[in-house]
Design a protein around this motif. Structure first.
Motif, mmCIF file in Angstrom:
data_model
loop_
_atom_site.group_PDB
_atom_site.id
_atom_site.type_symbol
_atom_site.label_atom_id
_atom_site.label_comp_id
_atom_site.label_asym_id
_atom_site.label_seq_id
_atom_site.Cartn_x
_atom_site.Cartn_y
_atom_site.Cartn_z
ATOM 1 N N SER A 150 -16.940 -15.661 6.060
ATOM 2 C CA SER A 150 -15.980 -16.292 7.110
ATOM 3 C C SER A 150 -14.696 -15.917 6.449
ATOM 4 O O SER A 150 -14.056 -15.739 5.519
ATOM 5 N N VAL A 151 -13.534 -15.558 7.657
ATOM 6 C CA VAL A 151 -12.227 -15.234 7.303
ATOM 7 C C VAL A 151 -11.137 -16.291 8.069
ATOM 8 O O VAL A 151 -11.524 -16.620 9.575
ATOM 9 N N SER A 152 -10.322 -17.068 7.639
ATOM 10 C CA SER A 152 -9.616 -18.123 8.198
ATOM 11 C C SER A 152 -8.002 -17.625 7.404
ATOM 12 O O SER A 152 -7.785 -16.857 6.560
ATOM 13 N N GLY A 153 -7.105 -18.347 8.072
ATOM 14 C CA GLY A 153 -5.792 -18.185 7.739
ATOM 15 C C GLY A 153 -4.957 -19.244 7.947
ATOM 16 O O GLY A 153 -5.258 -20.313 8.424
ATOM 17 N N CYS A 154 -3.616 -19.227 7.096
ATOM 18 C CA CYS A 154 -2.987 -20.428 7.342
ATOM 19 C C CYS A 154 -1.382 -19.823 6.727
ATOM 20 O O CYS A 154 -1.169 -18.558 6.435
ATOM 21 N N VAL A 155 -0.293 -20.825 7.161
ATOM 22 C CA VAL A 155 1.024 -20.403 6.906
ATOM 23 C C VAL A 155 1.522 -21.346 5.699
ATOM 24 O O VAL A 155 1.409 -22.542 5.859
ATOM 25 N N PHE A 156 2.407 -20.801 4.950
ATOM 26 C CA PHE A 156 2.894 -21.469 4.003
ATOM 27 C C PHE A 156 4.490 -21.582 3.990
ATOM 28 O O PHE A 156 4.951 -20.315 3.508
ATOM 29 N N PHE A 157 5.219 -22.138 4.394
ATOM 30 C CA PHE A 157 6.980 -22.248 4.264
ATOM 31 C C PHE A 157 7.044 -22.489 2.723
ATOM 32 O O PHE A 157 7.279 -23.873 2.501
ATOM 33 N N THR A 158 7.606 -21.664 1.900
ATOM 34 C CA THR A 158 7.780 -21.999 0.583
ATOM 35 C C THR A 158 9.171 -22.478 0.172
ATOM 36 O O THR A 158 9.401 -22.798 -0.724
ATOM 37 N N TYR A 159 10.060 -22.267 1.358
ATOM 38 C CA TYR A 159 11.386 -22.679 1.194
ATOM 39 C C TYR A 159 11.536 -24.248 1.869
ATOM 40 O O TYR A 159 12.168 -25.045 1.450
ATOM 41 N N ALA A 160 11.343 -24.222 3.055
ATOM 42 C CA ALA A 160 11.619 -25.246 4.123
ATOM 43 C C ALA A 160 10.534 -26.532 3.789
ATOM 44 O O ALA A 160 9.413 -26.254 3.639
ATOM 45 N N SER A 161 11.099 -27.484 3.928
ATOM 46 C CA SER A 161 10.390 -28.922 3.930
ATOM 47 C C SER A 161 10.009 -29.268 5.220
ATOM 48 O O SER A 161 9.355 -30.313 5.364
ATOM 49 N N THR A 162 10.419 -28.654 6.136
ATOM 50 C CA THR A 162 9.986 -28.893 7.561
ATOM 51 C C THR A 162 9.710 -27.722 8.545
ATOM 52 O O THR A 162 10.513 -26.870 8.138
ATOM 53 N N ALA A 163 8.874 -27.751 9.286
ATOM 54 C CA ALA A 163 8.571 -26.806 10.191
ATOM 55 C C ALA A 163 8.329 -27.113 11.633
ATOM 56 O O ALA A 163 7.341 -26.725 12.381
ATOM 57 N N ALA A 164 9.055 -28.356 12.100
ATOM 58 C CA ALA A 164 8.787 -28.912 13.389
ATOM 59 C C ALA A 164 8.819 -27.621 14.471
ATOM 60 O O ALA A 164 7.983 -27.996 15.503
ATOM 61 N N PRO A 165 9.929 -26.859 14.533
ATOM 62 C CA PRO A 165 9.730 -25.939 15.801
ATOM 63 C C PRO A 165 8.472 -25.246 15.672
ATOM 64 O O PRO A 165 7.959 -24.506 17.053
ATOM 65 N N TYR A 166 7.715 -25.244 14.595
ATOM 66 C CA TYR A 166 6.474 -24.221 14.783
ATOM 67 C C TYR A 166 5.177 -25.161 15.102
ATOM 68 O O TYR A 166 4.241 -24.132 15.110
ATOM 69 N N VAL A 167 5.004 -26.115 15.262
ATOM 70 C CA VAL A 167 3.808 -27.075 15.291
ATOM 71 C C VAL A 167 3.922 -27.822 16.681
ATOM 72 O O VAL A 167 2.440 -28.082 16.778
ATOM 73 N N GLY A 168 4.929 -27.866 17.386
ATOM 74 C CA GLY A 168 4.713 -28.590 18.665
ATOM 75 C C GLY A 168 4.141 -27.516 19.719
ATOM 76 O O GLY A 168 3.840 -26.402 19.427
ATOM 77 N N ASP A 169 4.632 -28.215 21.101
ATOM 78 C CA ASP A 169 4.101 -27.073 22.348
ATOM 79 C C ASP A 169 5.182 -25.877 22.142
ATOM 80 O O ASP A 169 6.242 -26.197 21.690
ATOM 81 N N PRO A 170 4.750 -24.576 22.419
ATOM 82 C CA PRO A 170 3.096 -24.277 22.911
ATOM 83 C C PRO A 170 2.404 -23.869 21.868
ATOM 84 O O PRO A 170 1.337 -23.186 22.084
ATOM 85 N N TYR A 171 2.420 -24.484 20.566
ATOM 86 C CA TYR A 171 1.982 -23.992 19.439
ATOM 87 C C TYR A 171 0.505 -24.750 19.014
ATOM 88 O O TYR A 171 -0.015 -24.454 18.059
ATOM 89 N N ARG A 172 0.118 -25.957 19.673
ATOM 90 C CA ARG A 172 -0.632 -26.736 19.173
ATOM 91 C C ARG A 172 -2.227 -26.387 18.954
ATOM 92 O O ARG A 172 -2.426 -26.574 17.820
ATOM 93 N N SER A 173 -2.533 -25.514 19.927
ATOM 94 C CA SER A 173 -3.760 -24.938 19.515
ATOM 95 C C SER A 173 -3.846 -23.722 18.634
ATOM 96 O O SER A 173 -4.912 -23.713 17.748
ATOM 97 N N LEU A 174 -2.873 -23.104 18.491
ATOM 98 C CA LEU A 174 -2.711 -22.102 17.553
ATOM 99 C C LEU A 174 -2.508 -22.725 16.261
ATOM 100 O O LEU A 174 -3.311 -21.849 15.225
ATOM 101 N N VAL A 175 -1.894 -23.544 15.854
ATOM 102 C CA VAL A 175 -1.680 -24.058 14.679
ATOM 103 C C VAL A 175 -2.891 -25.008 14.215
ATOM 104 O O VAL A 175 -3.087 -25.346 12.777
ATOM 105 N N ASP A 176 -3.769 -25.699 15.119
ATOM 106 C CA ASP A 176 -4.930 -26.247 14.711
ATOM 107 C C ASP A 176 -5.930 -25.489 14.094
ATOM 108 O O ASP A 176 -6.464 -25.417 13.117
ATOM 109 N N GLU A 177 -5.904 -23.853 14.647
ATOM 110 C CA GLU A 177 -6.820 -23.026 14.057
ATOM 111 C C GLU A 177 -6.128 -22.308 12.786
ATOM 112 O O GLU A 177 -6.890 -22.039 11.876
#
Length: 712
Positions: A150-177
């Motif tokens: 199985s192959v999965s993936g994720c993103v880790f922002f190692t400097y920023a403590s917030t990533a609000a612009p990256y997780v709301g619309d239109p990205y909800r289904s993308l960041v769920d996976e």
């Protein structure tokens, strides 16, 4: 670089500088920003891996979990930051982690789910980036396929403590996976380790080793799916017509003949090789034939192994990838496209420097010795012999051969000169090699491969006979007029064979329009009605203007005087100015100019940029407007090249040689021939009509006389 997790964390804590140096050697990326990003990101990530939730993954029956830092996807130019390898409840598991040492303040969401605006520039959303890596491994990684991982993936922002612009619309289904984590206390102490713990339950060192040394291997079911879409005339942009069909059948006749040993090679004659060359002028349908050859061969269940379409430029690669993915509806269909640079077994400038540091003679002329030494010393190859069942090389005249006399020392655009000729490696790495080419379209200093050189390389590999298919006489651009191409070759001084304009020119009974515009604005004015009718149109020019906007994040936002083209002219005694930028291609994404995708500046206005010969070679549009500038001029009954107006960075050696020769002799003739070929490319991109504005009055007068059917 494969490390067990404990060793990785130990090196981060006690040998971070040494680890960064090793990563620089592995990736050949030695920039200060890259090193700083590693120094900032890796310690933060190591803290996550040390979490109690991952204890079983750290140590299980005497084995530690594994991590590959900076992993290069097989037969790809892409590097995954970190790949964690182990097992979950279902079997082997791969987790790809994209590290972003980004300040996200001021970042904004885009209207499209795959894009985000970071640092005032629109680019790929990191979750979409890691999704591409995961899907590529699922479709093209040998260890993943063999082990059913199985192959999965994720993103880790190692400097920023917030990533609000990256997780709301239109990205909800993308960041769920493909979820996003930050340096916040909640993510580092809870969410991120808990997520990894669901993907990696225990180590699997044997699978980790197989993954690290894994090779490019196509999922045959996926290949057939894409091939069927490309062959489907209802959805495919690759439609065979008339002589193209004849040419394709001629190719397949030869391919079928030579495929017999290729098909049985897995069992009996794996080292038997075959080579086919397909020749044809601009517009003869070579690229369409290439696509259908790939689809037909790729769908053949008798083929054992990888079937790839090979590209020779950044523009080719990005556009072929987009076309394959759009046609098939499969986002990783671009993984079936292999850049010619990927045939390098692994030689690099760093390897050459190390060899010379050992006192070993390492030269371009001794490339065969280099390859033998590299194989003996390293015991590995990024592109082993017979990696591919079939390689179909489009625009093969642009393959690099640094061994051609007089071409030594030319920058090879990412290819290691000490590895020798690219065409040789294509044949080495393939059981069947198909080269589609037109030697008259060789444009850059390092485009040095000829039919004769391919035939010589083939003989070296024991190919008894190279099959040759000629598409000369076929023409699917320029109103289908081979006569226009004959006239154009004579007009540019590339041939002595002449054809009267009355045979091909629209308005005189011919099918193709060729008109001269009075000024740059008039050139634009004649194209806009064609666009309004639903036709495609582009503005084109040779490199007679410096690329001053290169590196600009938003060149369209510059003042007109800061753009690449600033042309002054008069109308009825009144002064006017006209400005444009060169084709904007961030991260070498030339689809923005060639295909004008939704959301791009070119989609809003397809005349807002000017394309160069390099970008549009191999592609066509309904109409083109060509800016004929002062690099190629007609003087006293002959063509001349004016080096003062030539800014093509890929001609440095040719330009210097011409200047050193005082603008006379063979070196100057070579520069002139390059220019003539460049204009032949530009003036043969249109399907329906070509409009031209001349910067130089004498050159314009000469072409006008030729259009009247007068010899000048």
């Amino acid at each position: 670089m494969l490390l067990d997790v404990e060793s990785f964390c130990h090196r981060v804590d006690y040998d971070l500088d040494g680890l960064v140096t090793d990563l620089q050697d592995e990736t050949h990326r030695r920039g200060g920003n890259e090193a700083a990003a590693w120094r900032n990101s890796l310690p933060t990530f190591a803290r996550v891996l040390s979490h109690e939730a991952l204890k079983r993954f750290h140590l299980h029956l005497g084995h530690h979990g594994d991590a590959v830092v900076e992993y290069r996807l097989p037969a790809s130019a892409c590097w995954a930051d970190v790949v964690l390898l182990g097992r979950n409840q279902a079997g082997p598991s791969v987790v790809i982690v994209e590290l972003k040492d980004w300040d996200t303040s001021g970042d904004e969401a885009s209207a499209r789910a795959g894009l985000v605006r970071h640092a005032n520039r629109e680019g790929s959303h990191p979750s979409d980036q890691v999704k591409g890596y995961a899907e590529y491994c699922q479709r093209f990684h040998s260890a993943v396929q063999e082990d059913g991982a199985s192959v999965s993936g994720c993103v880790f922002f190692t400097y920023a403590s917030t990533a609000a612009p990256y997780v709301g619309d239109p990205y909800r289904s993308l960041v769920d996976e493909y979820p996003v984590f930050t340096r916040s206390r909640t993510d580092m102490a809870d969410r991120f380790p808990a997520h990894l713990a669901t993907k990696l339950v225990e180590p699997d060192p044997e699978f980790a080793h197989r993954f690290e040394i894994g090779s490019y291997r196509q999922d045959r079911g996926f290949v057939r799916q894409v091939a069927e879409a490309i062959s489907n005339p209802r959805v495919s942009p690759f439609v065979l017509l008339d002589e193209q069909r004849t040419g394709f059948e001629k190719c397949m006749k030869q391919v079928e003949r030579v495929l017999a040993p290729a098909k049985t090679s897995a069992k009996t004659k794996r080292d038997k090789k075959s080579v086919v060359i397909v020749e044809g002028p601009p517009g003869s349908g070579k690229s369409v034939v290439a696509a259908h050859l790939w689809a037909t061969i790729g769908a053949d269940e008798r083929i054992d192994g990888n079937v790839v379409l090979t590209t020779t430029s950044g523009s080719q690669r990005s556009n072929w990838e987009e076309l394959f993915e759009r046609t098939s509806g499969q986002r990783v269909a671009g993984g079936l496209i292999v850049p010619a640079n990927r045939y390098n077994p692994g030689l690099s400038p760093q390897w050459v420097m190390k060899e010379r540091g050992k006192g070993r003679q390492t030269t371009v002329a001794g490339w065969r010795d280099n390859l033998e030494r590299f194989a003996r010393d390293t015991g590995r190859s990024r592109c082993p012999d017979n990696s591919f069942a079939v390689s179909i090389v489009d625009e093969a005249h642009a393959l690099i051969d640094p061994t051609v006399p007089g071409k030594e020392g030319i920058p090879p655009s990412g290819w290691s000169m000490h590895a020798g000729p690219q065409a040789w490696h294509v044949i080495r790495s393939s059981r069947l090699s198909v080269f589609l080419m037109d030697s008259e379209q060789s444009y850059r200093d390092n485009e040095t491969t000829s039919r004769a050189s391919i035939e010589a390389f083939a003989a070296e590999f024991g190919v008894d006979q190279v099959e040759v298919v000629n598409l000369a006489g076929a023409q699917f651009r320029c109103g289908g007029s081979a006569e226009y191409m004959t006239w154009l070759g004579a007009a540019l001084g590339l041939s002595d064979q002449y054809e009267s304009p009355s045979v091909w020119r629209r308005g005189f009974g011919g099918p193709f329009g060729f008109e001269i515009a009075s000024d740059p604005e008039a050139l634009e004015e004649v194209l806009r009605p064609r666009i309004a009718e639903g036709h495609t149109a582009r503005l084109l020019a040779s490199y007679a203007r410096k690329w001053v906007t290169k590196g600009e994040a938003n060149p369209h936002g510059l003042q007109s005087t800061a753009k690449d083209f600033q042309l002054e002219f008069t109308r009825e005694g009144e002064p006017y100015s006209w400005s444009r930028i060169w084709n904007f291609a961030p991260e070498q994404d030339y689809t923005l100019f060639v295909q004008a995708p939704e959301g791009s500046a070119m989609a809003q206005d397809s005349l807002c940029e000017v394309g160069c010969p390099y970008v549009v070679r191999g592609f066509d549009f309904d109409y083109v407007g060509v800016l004929w500038l002062s690099d190629l001029v007609w003087r006293s009954g002959h063509w001349e090249a004016d080096p003062a107006h030539i800014h093509e960075s890929a001609w440095k050696k040719t330009l210097k040689s011409s200047r050193d020769a005082g603008g006379r002799g063979p070196k100057a003739d070579e520069l002139l021939r390059r220019l003539q070929r460049g204009y032949r490319i530009l003036l043969s991109r249109a399907i329906r009509g070509c409009y031209v504005w001349f910067e130089d009055a004498e050159t314009r007068s000469h072409i006008e006389s030729l259009l009247r059917g007068l010899a000048a």
